[in-house]
Motif scaffolding. Structure first.
Motif, PDB file in Angstrom:
ATOM      1  N   ARG A   6      47.616  56.375  57.980  1.00 29.65           N
ATOM      2  CA  ARG A   6      48.528  57.725  58.612  1.00 29.65           C
ATOM      3  C   ARG A   6      48.864  58.575  57.492  1.00 29.65           C
ATOM      4  O   ARG A   6      49.676  58.205  56.517  1.00 29.65           O
ATOM      5  CB  ARG A   6      49.358  57.275  59.472  1.00 29.65           C
ATOM      6  CG  ARG A   6      49.181  56.324  60.697  1.00 29.65           C
ATOM      7  CD  ARG A   6      49.756  56.855  61.870  1.00 29.65           C
ATOM      8  NE  ARG A   6      49.441  56.130  62.925  1.00 29.65           N
ATOM      9  CZ  ARG A   6      48.638  56.563  63.849  1.00 29.65           C
ATOM     10  NH1 ARG A   6      48.125  57.948  63.922  1.00 29.65           N
ATOM     11  NH2 ARG A   6      48.082  55.766  64.803  1.00 29.65           N
ATOM     12  N   SER A   8      51.275  62.046  56.163  1.00 28.17           N
ATOM     13  CA  SER A   8      52.640  62.386  56.199  1.00 28.17           C
ATOM     14  C   SER A   8      53.184  62.822  57.784  1.00 28.17           C
ATOM     15  O   SER A   8      54.208  62.725  57.982  1.00 28.17           O
ATOM     16  CB  SER A   8      52.912  63.517  55.286  1.00 28.17           C
ATOM     17  OG  SER A   8      52.251  64.463  55.201  1.00 28.17           O
ATOM     18  N   THR A   9      52.099  63.291  58.532  1.00 32.48           N
ATOM     19  CA  THR A   9      52.409  63.693  59.742  1.00 32.48           C
ATOM     20  C   THR A   9      52.045  63.015  60.973  1.00 32.48           C
ATOM     21  O   THR A   9      51.870  63.441  62.095  1.00 32.48           O
ATOM     22  CB  THR A   9      52.045  65.171  59.973  1.00 32.48           C
ATOM     23  OG1 THR A   9      50.722  65.403  59.766  1.00 32.48           O
ATOM     24  CG2 THR A   9      52.670  66.337  58.965  1.00 32.48           C
ATOM     25  N   GLY A  10      51.273  61.773  60.492  1.00 35.19           N
ATOM     26  CA  GLY A  10      51.171  61.046  61.615  1.00 35.19           C
ATOM     27  C   GLY A  10      49.336  60.962  61.831  1.00 35.19           C
ATOM     28  O   GLY A  10      48.813  60.014  62.469  1.00 35.19           O
ATOM     29  N   GLU A  11      48.819  61.873  61.092  1.00 31.58           N
ATOM     30  CA  GLU A  11      47.221  61.785  61.495  1.00 31.58           C
ATOM     31  C   GLU A  11      46.486  60.837  60.840  1.00 31.58           C
ATOM     32  O   GLU A  11      46.862  60.220  59.843  1.00 31.58           O
ATOM     33  CB  GLU A  11      46.699  63.259  60.997  1.00 31.58           C
ATOM     34  CG  GLU A  11      46.674  63.392  59.338  1.00 31.58           C
ATOM     35  CD  GLU A  11      47.741  63.797  58.881  1.00 31.58           C
ATOM     36  OE1 GLU A  11      47.729  64.143  57.598  1.00 31.58           O
ATOM     37  OE2 GLU A  11      48.981  63.781  59.319  1.00 31.58           O
ATOM     38  N   LYS A  75      40.572  63.898  56.392  1.00 27.85           N
ATOM     39  CA  LYS A  75      41.810  64.195  57.308  1.00 27.85           C
ATOM     40  C   LYS A  75      40.984  64.193  58.930  1.00 27.85           C
ATOM     41  O   LYS A  75      40.415  65.193  59.080  1.00 27.85           O
ATOM     42  CB  LYS A  75      42.850  65.193  57.388  1.00 27.85           C
ATOM     43  CG  LYS A  75      43.276  65.172  56.020  1.00 27.85           C
ATOM     44  CD  LYS A  75      44.154  66.300  55.956  1.00 27.85           C
ATOM     45  CE  LYS A  75      45.179  66.344  54.397  1.00 27.85           C
ATOM     46  NZ  LYS A  75      45.774  67.738  54.547  1.00 27.85           N
ATOM     47  N   THR A  77      42.210  64.369  62.116  1.00 31.11           N
ATOM     48  CA  THR A  77      42.540  65.433  63.004  1.00 31.11           C
ATOM     49  C   THR A  77      41.755  66.679  62.961  1.00 31.11           C
ATOM     50  O   THR A  77      41.754  67.373  63.938  1.00 31.11           O
ATOM     51  CB  THR A  77      44.030  65.793  62.863  1.00 31.11           C
ATOM     52  OG1 THR A  77      44.311  66.201  61.651  1.00 31.11           O
ATOM     53  CG2 THR A  77      44.742  64.221  63.087  1.00 31.11           C
TER      54      THR A  77
END
Length: 80
Positions: A6, A8-11, A75, A77
Motif C-alpha cells: 500500500r 502512502s495514501t492506501g493505494e 501505482k 489506482t
C-alpha cells in the motif's frame, strides 16, 4: 522480486525487480495476484485482476536504481 504494498495514501502499488514487463509471463501475472491477495480486500483484488491486464501497455511510474539493481513501481489506482 514481486510485491504488492500500500502506498502512502492506501493505494495498491506494485514493486518489481528489473526492467521487465510486469505481466511478461503467465507466472508473473499469477505472482502479482498472489502478492496482492495478501494486501487487498476482495473488491480491490477483483479490480486489481482487471487492472493488471493494462500493465503491459503502461509505463512504470518510477524506476529506482541502487548499486546496479533496478526496482520498477506501478501505482495501480491510476490504472483502474
Amino acid at each position: 522480486m514481486t510485491a504488492v504494498v500500500r502506498g502512502s495514501t492506501g493505494e495498491p502499488v506494485i514493486l518489481l525487480s528489473g526492467k521487465s514487463n510486469p505481466i511478461d509471463s503467465e507466472n508473473r501475472s499469477e505472482d502479482l495476484v498472489k502478492a496482492a491477495s495478501a494486501v487487498l480486500d476482495s473488491d480491490e483484488l477483483r479490480m486489481f485482476k482487471t487492472a493488471i491486464g493494462n500493465l503491459s501497455a503502461s509505463w512504470p511510474h518510477v524506476h529506482v536504481a541502487a548499486d546496479g539493481a533496478v526496482l520498477v513501481v506501478y501505482k495501480v489506482t491510476e490504472m483502474l
